[in-house]
Design a protein around this motif. Structure first.
Motif, PDB file in Angstrom:
ATOM      1  N   ILE A  66       0.836  -1.206   0.000  1.00 18.29           N
ATOM      2  CA  ILE A  66       0.000   0.000   0.000  1.00 18.29           C
ATOM      3  C   ILE A  66       0.870   1.255   0.000  1.00 18.29           C
ATOM      4  O   ILE A  66       0.672   2.178  -0.802  1.00 18.29           O
ATOM      5  N   ILE A  67       1.856   1.283   0.895  1.00 24.61           N
ATOM      6  CA  ILE A  67       2.734   2.460   0.998  1.00 24.61           C
ATOM      7  C   ILE A  67       3.550   2.632  -0.282  1.00 24.61           C
ATOM      8  O   ILE A  67       3.693   3.741  -0.819  1.00 24.61           O
ATOM      9  N   GLY A  68       4.105   1.520  -0.789  1.00 20.89           N
ATOM     10  CA  GLY A  68       4.934   1.606  -1.982  1.00 20.89           C
ATOM     11  C   GLY A  68       4.165   2.090  -3.204  1.00 20.89           C
ATOM     12  O   GLY A  68       4.659   2.927  -3.963  1.00 20.89           O
ATOM     13  N   ASN A  69       2.944   1.606  -3.384  1.00 20.82           N
ATOM     14  CA  ASN A  69       2.155   2.047  -4.535  1.00 20.82           C
ATOM     15  C   ASN A  69       1.678   3.491  -4.383  1.00 20.82           C
ATOM     16  O   ASN A  69       1.537   4.202  -5.384  1.00 20.82           O
ATOM     17  N   PHE A  70       1.438   3.937  -3.154  1.00 25.42           N
ATOM     18  CA  PHE A  70       1.083   5.343  -2.960  1.00 25.42           C
ATOM     19  C   PHE A  70       2.276   6.246  -3.269  1.00 25.42           C
ATOM     20  O   PHE A  70       2.113   7.332  -3.849  1.00 25.42           O
ATOM     21  N   MET A  71       3.480   5.808  -2.906  1.00 24.31           N
ATOM     22  CA  MET A  71       4.685   6.556  -3.258  1.00 24.31           C
ATOM     23  C   MET A  71       4.849   6.617  -4.776  1.00 24.31           C
ATOM     24  O   MET A  71       5.263   7.636  -5.326  1.00 24.31           O
ATOM     25  N   TYR A  72       4.525   5.529  -5.458  1.00 28.75           N
ATOM     26  CA  TYR A  72       4.586   5.501  -6.915  1.00 28.75           C
ATOM     27  C   TYR A  72       3.593   6.507  -7.500  1.00 28.75           C
ATOM     28  O   TYR A  72       3.873   7.171  -8.505  1.00 28.75           O
ATOM     29  N   PHE A  73       2.430   6.617  -6.877  1.00 27.35           N
ATOM     30  CA  PHE A  73       1.416   7.564  -7.332  1.00 27.35           C
ATOM     31  C   PHE A  73       1.869   9.015  -7.125  1.00 27.35           C
ATOM     32  O   PHE A  73       1.605   9.889  -7.959  1.00 27.35           O
ATOM     33  N   MET A  74       2.585   9.301  -6.038  1.00 26.62           N
ATOM     34  CA  MET A  74       3.040  10.670  -5.771  1.00 26.62           C
ATOM     35  C   MET A  74       4.009  11.146  -6.860  1.00 26.62           C
ATOM     36  O   MET A  74       3.831  12.236  -7.413  1.00 26.62           O
ATOM     37  N   GLY A  75       5.023  10.356  -7.151  1.00 25.64           N
ATOM     38  CA  GLY A  75       5.894  10.606  -8.284  1.00 25.64           C
ATOM     39  C   GLY A  75       6.538  11.970  -8.358  1.00 25.64           C
ATOM     40  O   GLY A  75       6.581  12.578  -9.433  1.00 25.64           O
ATOM     41  N   PHE A  76       7.062  12.482  -7.266  1.00 29.90           N
ATOM     42  CA  PHE A  76       7.701  13.795  -7.285  1.00 29.90           C
ATOM     43  C   PHE A  76       9.064  13.760  -7.966  1.00 29.90           C
ATOM     44  O   PHE A  76       9.503  14.752  -8.540  1.00 29.90           O
ATOM     45  N   SER A  77       9.762  12.624  -7.875  1.00 35.27           N
ATOM     46  CA  SER A  77      11.108  12.533  -8.458  1.00 35.27           C
ATOM     47  C   SER A  77      11.394  11.095  -8.829  1.00 35.27           C
ATOM     48  O   SER A  77      10.692  10.156  -8.410  1.00 35.27           O
ATOM     49  N   LYS A  78      12.456  10.923  -9.589  1.00 29.63           N
ATOM     50  CA  LYS A  78      12.841   9.579 -10.001  1.00 29.63           C
ATOM     51  C   LYS A  78      13.313   8.746  -8.807  1.00 29.63           C
ATOM     52  O   LYS A  78      13.135   7.520  -8.782  1.00 29.63           O
ATOM     53  N   TRP A  79      13.895   9.409  -7.817  1.00 33.10           N
ATOM     54  CA  TRP A  79      14.363   8.689  -6.636  1.00 33.10           C
ATOM     55  C   TRP A  79      13.197   8.202  -5.784  1.00 33.10           C
ATOM     56  O   TRP A  79      13.266   7.113  -5.201  1.00 33.10           O
ATOM     57  N   LEU A  80      12.138   8.975  -5.719  1.00 30.56           N
ATOM     58  CA  LEU A  80      10.943   8.536  -4.994  1.00 30.56           C
ATOM     59  C   LEU A  80      10.309   7.344  -5.702  1.00 30.56           C
ATOM     60  O   LEU A  80       9.822   6.407  -5.050  1.00 30.56           O
ATOM     61  N   LEU A  81      10.311   7.379  -7.024  1.00 29.92           N
ATOM     62  CA  LEU A  81       9.752   6.253  -7.765  1.00 29.92           C
ATOM     63  C   LEU A  81      10.584   4.990  -7.549  1.00 29.92           C
ATOM     64  O   LEU A  81      10.044   3.884  -7.378  1.00 29.92           O
ATOM     65  N   LEU A  82      11.905   5.151  -7.532  1.00 31.42           N
ATOM     66  CA  LEU A  82      12.781   4.008  -7.258  1.00 31.42           C
ATOM     67  C   LEU A  82      12.536   3.463  -5.857  1.00 31.42           C
ATOM     68  O   LEU A  82      12.445   2.239  -5.656  1.00 31.42           O
ATOM     69  N   ALA A  83      12.397   4.367  -4.883  1.00 33.56           N
ATOM     70  CA  ALA A  83      12.127   3.931  -3.515  1.00 33.56           C
ATOM     71  C   ALA A  83      10.764   3.254  -3.406  1.00 33.56           C
ATOM     72  O   ALA A  83      10.583   2.323  -2.609  1.00 33.56           O
ATOM     73  N   SER A  84       9.803   3.710  -4.219  1.00 33.95           N
ATOM     74  CA  SER A  84       8.468   3.118  -4.151  1.00 33.95           C
ATOM     75  C   SER A  84       8.484   1.653  -4.567  1.00 33.95           C
ATOM     76  O   SER A  84       7.822   0.808  -3.952  1.00 33.95           O
ATOM     77  N   ARG A  85       9.266   1.329  -5.590  1.00 26.14           N
ATOM     78  CA  ARG A  85       9.348  -0.074  -6.010  1.00 26.14           C
ATOM     79  C   ARG A  85      10.115  -0.912  -5.005  1.00 26.14           C
ATOM     80  O   ARG A  85       9.835  -2.097  -4.818  1.00 26.14           O
ATOM     81  N   LEU A  86      11.084  -0.278  -4.349  1.00 25.21           N
ATOM     82  CA  LEU A  86      11.832  -0.990  -3.314  1.00 25.21           C
ATOM     83  C   LEU A  86      10.933  -1.326  -2.134  1.00 25.21           C
ATOM     84  O   LEU A  86      10.976  -2.438  -1.586  1.00 25.21           O
ATOM     85  N   VAL A  87      10.080  -0.385  -1.734  1.00 22.27           N
ATOM     86  CA  VAL A  87       9.173  -0.611  -0.602  1.00 22.27           C
ATOM     87  C   VAL A  87       8.098  -1.626  -0.978  1.00 22.27           C
ATOM     88  O   VAL A  87       7.787  -2.543  -0.206  1.00 22.27           O
ATOM     89  N   ALA A  88       7.503  -1.474  -2.152  1.00 27.30           N
ATOM     90  CA  ALA A  88       6.439  -2.395  -2.564  1.00 27.30           C
ATOM     91  C   ALA A  88       6.958  -3.821  -2.693  1.00 27.30           C
ATOM     92  O   ALA A  88       6.226  -4.784  -2.420  1.00 27.30           O
ATOM     93  N   GLY A  89       8.212  -3.981  -3.089  1.00 28.31           N
ATOM     94  CA  GLY A  89       8.760  -5.333  -3.236  1.00 28.31           C
ATOM     95  C   GLY A  89       8.837  -6.098  -1.939  1.00 28.31           C
ATOM     96  O   GLY A  89       8.815  -7.336  -1.954  1.00 28.31           O
TER      97      GLY A  89
END
Length: 509
Positions: free
Chosen positions: A86-109
């Protein structure tokens, strides 16, 4: 609520978990590259984002599996793991930067690590003869998610609005959609999932206690027979030990020496020594067994056995080859057939239908054939596919219709062999490893698979212009796995079946 209804609802919820994992993969993957481009990310960021998802799942799988073995529960683990999704996909939705998107996939995994606990739970709660069909159904649910996932992109790509400071468009909408889906799944786990008791070894099973002559009590006294229905195995073993002690009140000095490893001087009169006359060494305090998989069994003895190595190699090689070929397919279709997004989507949908049909066939076949036979059939198909691809796809010849026909046959054979190998090796692995640590063992197996999904695309991505090398290595790995299986074929069986066969042969002798 009766046990059967709880079991059906629990298995239905497990199916939803695998279904949603397949949907997430199919929804995120088609748009993540263009999403990264809008964030001005370098091309290598695509590999980092995909590898980060697999890496965190690789690390979290054994941990969640060990927790499942230690607590004998999976519901809380699933609820906890889904929070990362849930947290990782919400971070993916926020998408403020490429690093946040990378972190989102790391958390969701991290959330994918719950799969180890689930496979451990299925191994403990199903009979060995039913295990392959149950695993096949679970894997088919994930493939169904991969199949219907692209359909959600049809309406997600139409999104174009704002929610407060967040922009909802065709790139961010998949993250919000999956966040909501995992929240709904949390409710399903809370209300429709139960930690079912483990499958009793002494429960009714096919062919048990039917060919030994009917002396079940004698077999039970020797420690090989079934326990009473509804009675835990440990309690039945304790009662057997007490009964044996009471039935033997007298021991001789020779028996005493063999049992305790100490010399006891017999009575000069030659009278036997009673249990009450013994100075029992067992009364000395024994070291307590510490918790954890490393103390319950010797790690080298558990994972360095021949049959375990073969099955882990099957897990790695099949996933390595699968992800490598998936990476190779898109550039190949663009180069020779000028396929676009629509044509590739249709191709993946057709492959998804074939895979689901294959899993359903294996679900039926596993009840009528042994897993090692299913594995051998799958490896034979994969070897034929690798030879075909090396001959016809490394450098396609002929006109467009011939090239397209060669490509379709190669992809068909590759997809056809996948369900056979995947189901057989998972089911066999659950049988040749310790039942007490199924969660941890399944975590190790999934970690090996996660490593393959990281290395496969990296290998294929750098060799798209050297198809002979890439496909040659794939064929060599499959040939190696086939040879390993041939030498270990007799060991790829449930240990209980081997022991039962040995007992029968001893009795006949």
């Amino acid at each position: 609520m009766d046990y059967r209804k709880k079991k059906r609802l629990t298995y239905f919820t497990i199916g939803l978990i695998f279904l949603f994992s397949g949907i997430e993969y199919a929804v995120i993957l088609p748009t993540i590259w263009k999403y990264l481009q809008t964030l001005e990310a370098a091309p290598y960021f695509l590999g980092l984002a995909l590898s980060a998802f697999s890496l965190s799942g690789l690390l979290s799988g054994p941990l969640f599996g060990h927790l499942s073995d230690k607590t004998r529960t999976t519901k809380k683990i699933i609820l906890f793991a889904n929070c990362f999704e849930i947290i990782g996909n919400f971070m993916y939705f926020m998408g403020f930067s490429k690093w946040l998107l990378l972190a989102s996939r790391l958390v969701a995994g991290v959330g994918t690590g719950a799969g180890s606990a689930i496979f451990g739970f299925l191994s403990r709660s199903t009979a060995p003869e039913d295990r392959a069909s149950v695993f096949a159904a679970a894997m088919a649910c994930r493939q169904a998610g991969l199949l219907i996932g692209p359909a959600f992109n049809l309406f997600l790509r139409l999104c174009d609005f704002k929610i407060g400071p967040f922009v909802v468009n065709k790139f961010t909408a998949p993250g919000l959609f999956m966040c909501l889906m995992w929240i709904l799944l949390q409710l399903a786990v809370v209300f429709m999932y139960w930690d079912l008791p483990p499958q009793e070894k002494g429960g009714p099973a096919k062919g048990v206690a039917s060919g030994a002559g009917g002396d079940v009590e004698g077999e039970t006294r020797r420690g090989r027979g079934p326990s009473l229905p509804g009675q835990p195995e440990e309690e039945s073993q304790e009662e057997e030990e007490e009964e044996t002690d009471e039935s033997k009140p007298l021991v001789t000095s020779n028996e005493l020496q063999g049992s305790y490893g100490a010399v006891v001087t017999p009575d000069p009169a030659g009278s036997p020594v009673t249990n009450g006359d013994l100075a029992r060494p067992s009364e000395s305090p024994e070291p307590e067994e510490s918790a954890g998989p490393f103390s319950r069994f010797n790690l080298s003895r558990e994972f360095m056995r021949e049959e375990v190595i073969v099955l882990l190699a099957a897990q790695f090689i099949t996933l390595f080859n699968q992800t490598a070929l998936e990476t190779m397919v898109t550039p190949l279709t663009q180069k020779y057939f000028d396929f676009g997004e629509l044509e590739n989507s249709v191709m993946y949908c057709v492959c998804g239908v074939e895979v689901i049909a294959g899993f359903l066939f294996v679900h039926w076949l596993s009840r009528r054939a042994k897993e090692r036979v299913v594995l051998a059939v799958g490896l034979a198909i994969c070897n034929i596919s690798s030879v075909w691809c090396l001959i016809f796809l490394a450098n396609p010849i002929g006109d467009f219709p011939y090239q397209l026909t060669e490509f379709i046959i190669g992809v068909f054979l590759q997809v056809l062999g996948l369900p056979f190998v995947a189901v057989a090796q998972v089911s066999l692995f659950s049988k040749v490893t310790s039942e007490k640590t199924q969660g941890f063992s399944q975590g190790v197996r999934r970690s090996v698979g996660g490593l393959a999904t990281i290395l496969g695309p990296l290998w294929a991505g750098g060799l798209t212009e050297n198809m002979y090398i890439m496909l040659g290595v794939i064929m060599a790995l499959l040939l190696l796995l086939t040879i390993m299986m041939g030498f270990s074929y007799d060991r790829l069986v449930h240990p209980a079946a081997t022991e039962h066969a040995e007992d029968n042969s001893d009795e006949h002798e």
